[in-house]
Design a protein around this motif. Structure first.
Motif, short mmCIF file in Angstrom:
data_model
loop_
_atom_site.label_atom_id
_atom_site.label_comp_id
_atom_site.label_asym_id
_atom_site.label_seq_id
_atom_site.Cartn_x
_atom_site.Cartn_y
_atom_site.Cartn_z
N ILE A 64 0.83 -1.21 0.00
CA ILE A 64 0.00 0.00 0.00
C ILE A 64 0.86 1.26 0.00
O ILE A 64 0.56 2.24 -0.69
N ASN A 65 1.93 1.26 0.77
CA ASN A 65 2.80 2.44 0.81
C ASN A 65 3.39 2.74 -0.56
O ASN A 65 3.50 3.90 -0.96
N TRP A 66 3.77 1.68 -1.29
CA TRP A 66 4.33 1.88 -2.64
C TRP A 66 3.30 2.54 -3.54
O TRP A 66 3.61 3.48 -4.29
N VAL A 67 2.06 2.07 -3.46
CA VAL A 67 0.99 2.63 -4.29
C VAL A 67 0.74 4.09 -3.93
O VAL A 67 0.63 4.96 -4.80
N SER A 68 0.67 4.38 -2.64
CA SER A 68 0.42 5.76 -2.19
C SER A 68 1.53 6.70 -2.61
O SER A 68 1.29 7.88 -2.93
N THR A 69 2.75 6.19 -2.63
CA THR A 69 3.91 7.02 -2.97
C THR A 69 4.06 7.23 -4.47
O THR A 69 4.29 8.35 -4.93
N HIS A 70 3.92 6.16 -5.25
CA HIS A 70 4.23 6.21 -6.68
C HIS A 70 3.01 6.39 -7.59
O HIS A 70 3.16 6.77 -8.75
N LEU A 71 1.81 6.09 -7.06
CA LEU A 71 0.62 6.20 -7.90
C LEU A 71 -0.40 7.15 -7.27
O LEU A 71 -1.61 6.96 -7.38
N ALA A 72 0.12 8.20 -6.64
CA ALA A 72 -0.76 9.19 -5.99
C ALA A 72 -1.64 9.92 -6.99
O ALA A 72 -2.69 10.45 -6.61
N PHE A 73 -1.25 9.93 -8.26
CA PHE A 73 -2.01 10.63 -9.29
C PHE A 73 -3.19 9.79 -9.79
O PHE A 73 -3.99 10.25 -10.62
N THR A 74 -3.33 8.56 -9.30
CA THR A 74 -4.44 7.69 -9.70
C THR A 74 -5.53 7.69 -8.63
O THR A 74 -5.40 8.31 -7.57
N LYS A 75 -6.59 6.95 -8.88
CA LYS A 75 -7.68 6.80 -7.92
C LYS A 75 -7.36 5.77 -6.84
O LYS A 75 -8.08 5.67 -5.84
N LEU A 76 -6.30 4.99 -7.05
CA LEU A 76 -6.03 3.87 -6.15
C LEU A 76 -5.87 4.26 -4.68
O LEU A 76 -6.47 3.63 -3.80
N PRO A 77 -5.06 5.28 -4.34
CA PRO A 77 -4.94 5.64 -2.91
C PRO A 77 -6.28 6.03 -2.28
O PRO A 77 -6.53 5.72 -1.11
N GLU A 78 -7.13 6.68 -3.06
CA GLU A 78 -8.45 7.06 -2.56
C GLU A 78 -9.31 5.82 -2.26
O GLU A 78 -9.96 5.73 -1.22
N TYR A 79 -9.28 4.85 -3.20
CA TYR A 79 -10.03 3.61 -3.00
C TYR A 79 -9.50 2.85 -1.78
O TYR A 79 -10.27 2.31 -0.98
N ILE A 80 -8.18 2.78 -1.66
CA ILE A 80 -7.56 2.04 -0.57
C ILE A 80 -7.97 2.63 0.78
O ILE A 80 -8.37 1.90 1.69
N LYS A 81 -7.87 3.94 0.91
CA LYS A 81 -8.21 4.59 2.17
C LYS A 81 -9.67 4.36 2.54
O LYS A 81 -10.01 4.13 3.71
N LEU A 82 -10.53 4.39 1.54
CA LEU A 82 -11.96 4.23 1.77
C LEU A 82 -12.27 2.89 2.43
O LEU A 82 -13.13 2.79 3.32
N PHE A 83 -11.56 1.83 2.01
CA PHE A 83 -11.84 0.50 2.52
C PHE A 83 -10.90 0.08 3.65
O PHE A 83 -11.31 -0.63 4.56
N LYS A 84 -9.66 0.50 3.57
CA LYS A 84 -8.70 0.07 4.59
C LYS A 84 -9.03 0.66 5.96
O LYS A 84 -8.86 0.00 6.99
N ASN A 85 -9.49 1.90 5.97
CA ASN A 85 -9.86 2.54 7.22
C ASN A 85 -11.30 2.16 7.56
O ASN A 85 -12.24 2.54 6.88
N LYS A 86 -11.47 1.38 8.62
CA LYS A 86 -12.79 0.83 8.94
C LYS A 86 -13.80 1.91 9.32
O LYS A 86 -15.01 1.74 9.14
N ILE A 87 -13.33 3.02 9.87
CA ILE A 87 -14.24 4.13 10.18
C ILE A 87 -14.77 4.74 8.89
O ILE A 87 -15.97 5.02 8.76
N GLU A 88 -13.88 4.98 7.92
CA GLU A 88 -14.31 5.55 6.65
C GLU A 88 -15.30 4.63 5.95
O GLU A 88 -16.27 5.08 5.33
N PHE A 89 -15.06 3.31 6.07
CA PHE A 89 -15.96 2.35 5.44
C PHE A 89 -17.35 2.39 6.09
O PHE A 89 -18.37 2.39 5.40
N ARG A 90 -17.39 2.46 7.42
CA ARG A 90 -18.68 2.53 8.10
C ARG A 90 -19.44 3.80 7.72
O ARG A 90 -20.67 3.80 7.57
#
Length: 387
Positions: A64-90
Protein backbone atom coordinates in the motif's frame (compact mmCIF):
# COMPACT_ATOMS: atom_id res chain seq x y z
CA UNK A 1 0.06 -5.84 -13.29
CA UNK A 2 0.91 -7.35 -9.92
CA UNK A 3 2.80 -6.06 -6.87
CA UNK A 4 4.48 -8.82 -4.86
CA UNK A 5 5.39 -8.33 -1.22
CA UNK A 6 5.85 -10.08 2.10
CA UNK A 7 4.78 -12.10 3.95
CA UNK A 8 3.90 -14.81 1.40
CA UNK A 9 3.61 -15.40 -2.33
CA UNK A 10 2.13 -18.75 -3.34
CA UNK A 11 3.51 -20.92 -6.09
CA UNK A 12 0.11 -20.72 -7.77
CA UNK A 13 0.35 -16.94 -8.03
CA UNK A 14 3.91 -17.20 -9.36
CA UNK A 15 2.78 -19.76 -11.94
CA UNK A 16 -0.13 -17.50 -12.93
CA UNK A 17 2.26 -14.60 -13.55
CA UNK A 18 4.46 -16.77 -15.76
CA UNK A 19 1.63 -18.54 -17.60
CA UNK A 20 -0.17 -15.34 -18.59
CA UNK A 21 2.92 -13.16 -18.84
CA UNK A 22 1.62 -10.66 -16.30
CA UNK A 23 3.90 -7.76 -15.39
CA UNK A 24 5.09 -8.15 -11.80
CA UNK A 25 7.05 -5.87 -9.47
CA UNK A 26 8.72 -7.09 -6.28
CA UNK A 27 8.11 -4.37 -3.68
CA UNK A 28 9.22 -6.48 -0.71
CA UNK A 29 12.36 -8.32 -1.82
CA UNK A 30 10.50 -11.60 -1.55
CA UNK A 31 11.20 -13.10 -4.99
CA UNK A 32 14.45 -14.98 -5.52
CA UNK A 33 16.63 -14.13 -8.51
CA UNK A 34 15.39 -15.82 -11.66
CA UNK A 35 12.24 -17.19 -10.02
CA UNK A 36 9.90 -15.14 -12.21
CA UNK A 37 10.38 -12.26 -14.63
CA UNK A 38 10.08 -8.86 -12.96
CA UNK A 39 9.70 -5.30 -14.23
CA UNK A 40 10.95 -1.97 -12.92
CA UNK A 41 8.74 0.48 -11.00
CA UNK A 42 8.84 2.98 -13.85
CA UNK A 43 6.97 0.54 -16.09
CA UNK A 44 3.92 0.49 -13.81
CA UNK A 45 3.97 4.26 -13.29
CA UNK A 46 4.15 4.89 -17.04
CA UNK A 47 1.37 2.40 -17.70
CA UNK A 48 -1.02 4.27 -15.41
CA UNK A 49 0.05 7.62 -16.89
CA UNK A 50 -0.86 6.37 -20.38
CA UNK A 51 -3.87 4.27 -19.38
CA UNK A 52 -5.71 5.35 -16.18
CA UNK A 53 -7.99 2.28 -16.40
CA UNK A 54 -5.09 -0.11 -15.93
CA UNK A 55 -5.51 -2.82 -13.32
CA UNK A 56 -3.20 -3.51 -10.41
CA UNK A 57 -3.35 -6.39 -7.96
CA UNK A 58 -1.23 -6.99 -4.88
CA UNK A 59 -0.88 -10.15 -2.82
CA UNK A 60 -0.08 -8.12 0.30
CA UNK A 61 -1.19 -4.89 1.89
CA UNK A 62 2.48 -4.21 2.57
CA UNK A 63 2.46 -2.73 -0.95
CA UNK A 64 0.00 0.00 0.00
CA UNK A 65 2.80 2.44 0.81
CA UNK A 66 4.33 1.88 -2.64
CA UNK A 67 0.99 2.63 -4.29
CA UNK A 68 0.42 5.76 -2.19
CA UNK A 69 3.91 7.02 -2.97
CA UNK A 70 4.23 6.21 -6.68
CA UNK A 71 0.62 6.20 -7.90
CA UNK A 72 -0.76 9.19 -5.99
CA UNK A 73 -2.01 10.63 -9.29
CA UNK A 74 -4.44 7.69 -9.70
CA UNK A 75 -7.68 6.80 -7.92
CA UNK A 76 -6.03 3.87 -6.15
CA UNK A 77 -4.94 5.64 -2.91
CA UNK A 78 -8.45 7.06 -2.56
CA UNK A 79 -10.03 3.61 -3.00
CA UNK A 80 -7.56 2.04 -0.57
CA UNK A 81 -8.21 4.59 2.17
CA UNK A 82 -11.96 4.23 1.77
CA UNK A 83 -11.84 0.50 2.52
CA UNK A 84 -8.70 0.07 4.59
CA UNK A 85 -9.86 2.54 7.22
CA UNK A 86 -12.79 0.83 8.94
CA UNK A 87 -14.24 4.13 10.18
CA UNK A 88 -14.31 5.55 6.65
CA UNK A 89 -15.96 2.35 5.44
CA UNK A 90 -18.68 2.53 8.10
CA UNK A 91 -19.34 6.13 7.13
CA UNK A 92 -19.61 5.08 3.49
CA UNK A 93 -22.35 2.56 4.14
CA UNK A 94 -24.14 4.44 6.95
CA UNK A 95 -26.99 5.37 4.64
CA UNK A 96 -27.53 1.67 3.88
CA UNK A 97 -27.21 0.59 7.54
CA UNK A 98 -28.32 3.73 9.47
CA UNK A 99 -28.88 1.98 12.81
CA UNK A 100 -25.55 0.19 13.04
CA UNK A 101 -23.50 1.34 16.07
CA UNK A 102 -19.80 2.18 15.68
CA UNK A 103 -17.42 4.51 17.48
CA UNK A 104 -13.77 5.47 17.00
CA UNK A 105 -11.45 5.60 20.00
CA UNK A 106 -7.72 6.20 20.34
CA UNK A 107 -5.35 3.81 22.07
CA UNK A 108 -4.69 6.38 24.78
CA UNK A 109 -8.42 6.72 25.52
CA UNK A 110 -9.16 3.02 26.03
CA UNK A 111 -8.96 3.44 29.80
CA UNK A 112 -11.44 6.30 29.75
CA UNK A 113 -14.29 4.58 27.93
CA UNK A 114 -17.64 4.54 29.68
CA UNK A 115 -19.00 1.04 29.09
CA UNK A 116 -22.54 2.27 29.76
CA UNK A 117 -22.35 4.20 26.49
CA UNK A 118 -21.59 1.05 24.49
CA UNK A 119 -23.74 -1.89 23.37
CA UNK A 120 -22.78 -5.02 25.28
CA UNK A 121 -21.38 -7.26 23.92
CA UNK A 122 -19.24 -5.36 21.40
CA UNK A 123 -16.30 -5.88 19.07
CA UNK A 124 -13.13 -3.80 19.24
CA UNK A 125 -10.50 -3.88 16.50
CA UNK A 126 -7.88 -1.58 14.99
CA UNK A 127 -9.21 0.97 12.54
CA UNK A 128 -6.45 -0.18 10.19
CA UNK A 129 -5.73 -3.88 10.71
CA UNK A 130 -4.92 -7.28 9.25
CA UNK A 131 -5.69 -10.92 10.10
CA UNK A 132 -7.29 -11.01 13.56
CA UNK A 133 -4.65 -8.95 15.31
CA UNK A 134 -6.23 -6.77 17.96
CA UNK A 135 -9.74 -8.08 17.32
CA UNK A 136 -11.65 -8.88 20.51
CA UNK A 137 -15.21 -9.58 21.57
CA UNK A 138 -16.09 -8.01 24.91
CA UNK A 139 -19.04 -9.45 26.83
CA UNK A 140 -18.69 -7.85 30.29
CA UNK A 141 -16.73 -5.33 32.38
CA UNK A 142 -14.31 -7.90 33.79
CA UNK A 143 -13.35 -9.11 30.34
CA UNK A 144 -12.82 -5.55 29.16
CA UNK A 145 -9.97 -5.13 31.65
CA UNK A 146 -8.18 -8.17 30.19
CA UNK A 147 -8.85 -7.13 26.58
CA UNK A 148 -7.15 -3.78 27.13
CA UNK A 149 -4.04 -5.53 28.43
CA UNK A 150 -4.08 -7.97 25.50
CA UNK A 151 -4.33 -5.15 22.96
CA UNK A 152 -1.22 -3.40 24.30
CA UNK A 153 0.69 -6.68 24.25
CA UNK A 154 -0.41 -7.70 20.75
CA UNK A 155 0.51 -4.44 19.12
CA UNK A 156 3.92 -4.21 20.71
CA UNK A 157 4.68 -7.41 18.79
CA UNK A 158 2.83 -6.55 15.57
CA UNK A 159 4.70 -3.28 15.01
CA UNK A 160 7.84 -5.23 14.09
CA UNK A 161 6.01 -7.46 11.59
CA UNK A 162 3.78 -5.14 9.56
CA UNK A 163 4.06 -1.55 8.27
CA UNK A 164 1.74 1.14 9.62
CA UNK A 165 -0.31 1.07 6.39
CA UNK A 166 -1.29 -2.53 7.24
CA UNK A 167 -1.75 -2.34 11.02
CA UNK A 168 -2.08 0.87 12.99
CA UNK A 169 -2.60 0.66 16.75
CA UNK A 170 -3.21 4.37 17.26
CA UNK A 171 -6.94 4.14 16.58
CA UNK A 172 -9.64 1.52 17.18
CA UNK A 173 -13.23 1.02 16.14
CA UNK A 174 -15.83 -0.24 18.59
CA UNK A 175 -18.94 -1.63 16.97
CA UNK A 176 -21.95 -3.72 17.82
CA UNK A 177 -21.70 -7.49 17.48
CA UNK A 178 -23.05 -8.71 14.16
CA UNK A 179 -25.02 -11.92 14.59
CA UNK A 180 -25.13 -14.77 12.10
CA UNK A 181 -22.81 -16.87 9.97
CA UNK A 182 -19.68 -15.17 8.66
CA UNK A 183 -18.48 -15.30 5.05
CA UNK A 184 -15.51 -14.00 3.10
CA UNK A 185 -15.54 -13.58 -0.65
CA UNK A 186 -13.40 -12.13 -3.42
CA UNK A 187 -14.69 -9.74 -6.06
CA UNK A 188 -13.70 -6.94 -8.38
CA UNK A 189 -15.23 -3.88 -10.00
CA UNK A 190 -14.75 -3.61 -13.75
CA UNK A 191 -14.13 -0.54 -15.93
CA UNK A 192 -17.84 0.38 -15.70
CA UNK A 193 -18.02 -0.18 -11.95
CA UNK A 194 -19.94 -3.43 -12.36
CA UNK A 195 -19.33 -5.99 -9.61
CA UNK A 196 -17.98 -9.48 -10.30
CA UNK A 197 -17.86 -12.14 -7.55
CA UNK A 198 -14.97 -14.60 -7.86
CA UNK A 199 -15.48 -17.07 -5.02
CA UNK A 200 -17.21 -17.51 -1.67
CA UNK A 201 -16.03 -19.06 1.60
CA UNK A 202 -17.65 -19.50 4.99
CA UNK A 203 -15.61 -18.60 8.08
CA UNK A 204 -16.08 -21.07 10.92
CA UNK A 205 -15.59 -20.27 14.60
CA UNK A 206 -14.88 -22.57 17.52
CA UNK A 207 -17.18 -20.67 19.90
CA UNK A 208 -19.18 -17.48 20.37
CA UNK A 209 -16.07 -15.70 21.66
CA UNK A 210 -13.72 -16.99 18.95
CA UNK A 211 -12.42 -14.30 16.55
CA UNK A 212 -9.58 -16.30 14.98
CA UNK A 213 -9.06 -17.14 11.31
CA UNK A 214 -8.62 -20.91 11.73
CA UNK A 215 -11.03 -22.35 9.12
CA UNK A 216 -12.63 -21.18 5.88
CA UNK A 217 -14.42 -23.53 3.49
CA UNK A 218 -16.22 -23.49 0.18
CA UNK A 219 -18.49 -25.86 -1.68
CA UNK A 220 -20.94 -26.07 -4.53
CA UNK A 221 -23.89 -25.85 -2.13
CA UNK A 222 -22.45 -22.78 -0.39
CA UNK A 223 -21.93 -20.86 -3.62
CA UNK A 224 -25.36 -21.78 -4.99
CA UNK A 225 -26.95 -20.51 -1.77
CA UNK A 226 -25.18 -17.16 -1.41
CA UNK A 227 -23.94 -16.05 -4.84
CA UNK A 228 -27.08 -14.09 -5.79
CA UNK A 229 -27.26 -12.23 -2.45
CA UNK A 230 -23.55 -11.42 -2.30
CA UNK A 231 -23.54 -10.22 -5.91
CA UNK A 232 -26.39 -7.81 -5.17
CA UNK A 233 -24.52 -6.46 -2.14
CA UNK A 234 -21.30 -5.83 -4.08
CA UNK A 235 -23.28 -4.08 -6.80
CA UNK A 236 -24.82 -1.72 -4.24
CA UNK A 237 -21.42 -1.16 -2.65
CA UNK A 238 -19.90 -0.29 -6.01
CA UNK A 239 -22.58 2.29 -6.70
CA UNK A 240 -22.14 3.82 -3.24
CA UNK A 241 -18.36 4.06 -3.60
CA UNK A 242 -18.20 4.80 -7.35
CA UNK A 243 -15.23 2.48 -7.76
CA UNK A 244 -13.73 0.92 -10.91
CA UNK A 245 -10.98 -1.52 -11.93
CA UNK A 246 -10.37 -2.61 -8.36
CA UNK A 247 -10.16 -5.96 -6.51
CA UNK A 248 -11.55 -6.49 -2.99
CA UNK A 249 -11.85 -9.14 -0.30
CA UNK A 250 -15.15 -8.74 1.55
CA UNK A 251 -16.26 -10.08 4.93
CA UNK A 252 -19.95 -10.16 5.86
CA UNK A 253 -22.38 -11.85 8.21
CA UNK A 254 -25.84 -13.16 7.36
CA UNK A 255 -28.28 -13.51 10.25
CA UNK A 256 -30.98 -16.14 10.74
CA UNK A 257 -33.47 -13.96 8.86
CA UNK A 258 -31.16 -13.75 5.85
CA UNK A 259 -30.14 -10.13 6.42
CA UNK A 260 -26.60 -9.30 5.26
CA UNK A 261 -24.44 -6.88 7.25
CA UNK A 262 -20.87 -6.14 6.08
CA UNK A 263 -17.95 -6.48 8.46
CA UNK A 264 -15.20 -4.97 6.32
CA UNK A 265 -13.80 -4.67 2.81
CA UNK A 266 -10.09 -5.22 2.21
CA UNK A 267 -8.66 -3.26 -0.72
CA UNK A 268 -6.51 -4.21 -3.71
CA UNK A 269 -6.30 -7.91 -2.92
CA UNK A 270 -8.24 -11.09 -2.38
CA UNK A 271 -7.64 -13.18 0.76
CA UNK A 272 -4.28 -12.30 2.36
CA UNK A 273 -1.30 -14.66 2.13
CA UNK A 274 -2.68 -15.97 -1.22
CA UNK A 275 -5.44 -17.88 0.54
CA UNK A 276 -9.03 -17.59 -0.68
CA UNK A 277 -8.20 -17.10 -4.35
CA UNK A 278 -6.01 -20.21 -4.29
CA UNK A 279 -8.76 -22.14 -2.49
CA UNK A 280 -11.20 -21.12 -5.23
CA UNK A 281 -8.84 -22.53 -7.84
CA UNK A 282 -8.48 -25.83 -5.98
CA UNK A 283 -12.24 -26.16 -5.58
CA UNK A 284 -13.42 -25.20 -9.06
CA UNK A 285 -10.39 -24.58 -11.33
CA UNK A 286 -11.23 -20.87 -11.51
CA UNK A 287 -8.26 -18.48 -11.39
CA UNK A 288 -9.39 -15.23 -9.69
CA UNK A 289 -6.09 -13.45 -10.43
CA UNK A 290 -6.50 -14.13 -14.15
CA UNK A 291 -10.17 -13.15 -14.06
CA UNK A 292 -9.51 -9.73 -12.53
CA UNK A 293 -6.49 -8.77 -14.62
CA UNK A 294 -8.09 -9.95 -17.88
CA UNK A 295 -11.63 -8.73 -17.06
CA UNK A 296 -13.14 -12.22 -17.17
CA UNK A 297 -16.58 -12.80 -15.68
CA UNK A 298 -17.03 -16.38 -14.44
CA UNK A 299 -19.71 -18.53 -16.04
CA UNK A 300 -21.15 -19.57 -12.71
CA UNK A 301 -23.81 -21.81 -14.23
CA UNK A 302 -21.16 -23.90 -15.95
CA UNK A 303 -18.76 -23.79 -13.00
CA UNK A 304 -21.39 -25.04 -10.55
CA UNK A 305 -22.51 -27.71 -12.99
CA UNK A 306 -18.94 -29.03 -13.17
CA UNK A 307 -18.20 -28.87 -9.42
CA UNK A 308 -18.27 -31.94 -7.19
CA UNK A 309 -20.20 -32.06 -3.92
CA UNK A 310 -17.19 -32.16 -1.60
CA UNK A 311 -16.03 -29.48 0.82
CA UNK A 312 -12.78 -27.60 0.24
CA UNK A 313 -11.20 -26.05 3.32
CA UNK A 314 -8.45 -23.63 4.17
CA UNK A 315 -6.95 -24.23 7.61
CA UNK A 316 -4.79 -21.45 9.05
CA UNK A 317 -2.53 -22.99 11.67
CA UNK A 318 -2.21 -19.99 13.95
CA UNK A 319 -0.15 -20.45 17.11
CA UNK A 320 -2.91 -21.04 19.64
CA UNK A 321 -0.74 -23.34 21.76
CA UNK A 322 -0.07 -20.79 24.47
CA UNK A 323 3.63 -21.49 23.93
CA UNK A 324 5.87 -18.71 22.59
CA UNK A 325 7.57 -19.48 19.30
CA UNK A 326 10.95 -19.13 20.96
CA UNK A 327 10.14 -22.13 23.18
CA UNK A 328 9.00 -24.37 20.31
CA UNK A 329 11.55 -26.82 18.92
CA UNK A 330 9.43 -28.10 16.03
CA UNK A 331 5.97 -28.51 14.58
CA UNK A 332 5.03 -32.02 13.41
CA UNK A 333 3.57 -31.40 9.96
CA UNK A 334 3.49 -35.13 9.10
CA UNK A 335 1.35 -35.88 12.13
CA UNK A 336 -0.96 -33.02 11.13
CA UNK A 337 -1.46 -34.38 7.61
CA UNK A 338 -2.51 -37.77 8.97
CA UNK A 339 -5.55 -36.11 10.58
CA UNK A 340 -7.16 -35.48 7.19
CA UNK A 341 -8.66 -37.79 4.60
CA UNK A 342 -7.53 -35.73 1.59
CA UNK A 343 -4.94 -33.00 2.22
CA UNK A 344 -4.33 -31.05 -0.99
CA UNK A 345 -1.51 -28.65 -0.19
CA UNK A 346 0.55 -27.77 2.88
CA UNK A 347 2.32 -24.41 3.13
CA UNK A 348 4.85 -24.21 5.92
CA UNK A 349 5.35 -20.75 7.43
CA UNK A 350 8.30 -19.49 9.48
CA UNK A 351 6.55 -19.51 12.86
CA UNK A 352 9.59 -17.90 14.48
CA UNK A 353 8.79 -14.75 12.50
CA UNK A 354 5.01 -14.93 12.09
CA UNK A 355 2.39 -16.29 14.55
CA UNK A 356 1.40 -19.02 12.08
CA UNK A 357 2.77 -22.56 11.66
CA UNK A 358 1.40 -22.91 8.17
CA UNK A 359 -1.68 -23.23 6.00
CA UNK A 360 -3.34 -26.42 4.88
CA UNK A 361 -5.80 -26.94 2.03
CA UNK A 362 -8.02 -30.02 2.23
CA UNK A 363 -10.85 -31.76 0.42
CA UNK A 364 -13.47 -33.60 2.49
CA UNK A 365 -16.57 -35.60 1.87
CA UNK A 366 -19.53 -34.23 3.80
CA UNK A 367 -19.52 -37.36 5.94
CA UNK A 368 -15.93 -36.62 7.00
CA UNK A 369 -16.33 -32.93 7.82
CA UNK A 370 -15.73 -33.86 11.44
CA UNK A 371 -11.99 -33.67 10.72
CA UNK A 372 -12.40 -29.95 9.97
CA UNK A 373 -14.48 -29.37 13.09
CA UNK A 374 -11.80 -31.05 15.21
CA UNK A 375 -8.93 -28.92 13.91
CA UNK A 376 -11.14 -25.86 14.40
CA UNK A 377 -11.19 -26.34 18.18
CA UNK A 378 -7.64 -27.70 18.54
CA UNK A 379 -4.97 -25.62 20.32
CA UNK A 380 -2.40 -27.50 18.17
CA UNK A 381 -0.29 -28.49 21.18
CA UNK A 382 -0.34 -32.12 20.07
CA UNK A 383 1.78 -31.15 17.04
CA UNK A 384 4.35 -29.11 18.95
CA UNK A 385 7.58 -30.17 20.64
CA UNK A 386 8.86 -27.75 23.24
CA UNK A 387 12.52 -26.98 23.78
Amino acid sequence: MILLDKPYVSQFLKDTITKYNFSALDTGNIIEDGEIALIKPEAIIQQFEHEPNSRLYTNSENSINWVSTHLAFTKLPEYIKLFKNKIEFRKLIKSIYPNFFFKEVSLQDLDHINLEDLPMPFIIKPTVGFLSLGVHKVVNKEEWLKVKQDIHKEFSNAKSLFPIEVINASSFIIEEVIAGNEFAFDAYFDEKGEAVVLGITQHLFASEKDVSDRVYFTSKELIQTYLPQFTLFVKSLGKQADIKNFPVHIEVRVDHKGKLIPIEVNPMRFGGWCTTADLTHLAMSLNPYHCFLKNIKPDWEQILNDMDDEIYSLIILDNSTGISSGNIAQFDYEKLLKQFSNPLELRKIDYKTYPIFGMLYTKSEKSKFREIEEILVSNLREFVTEK
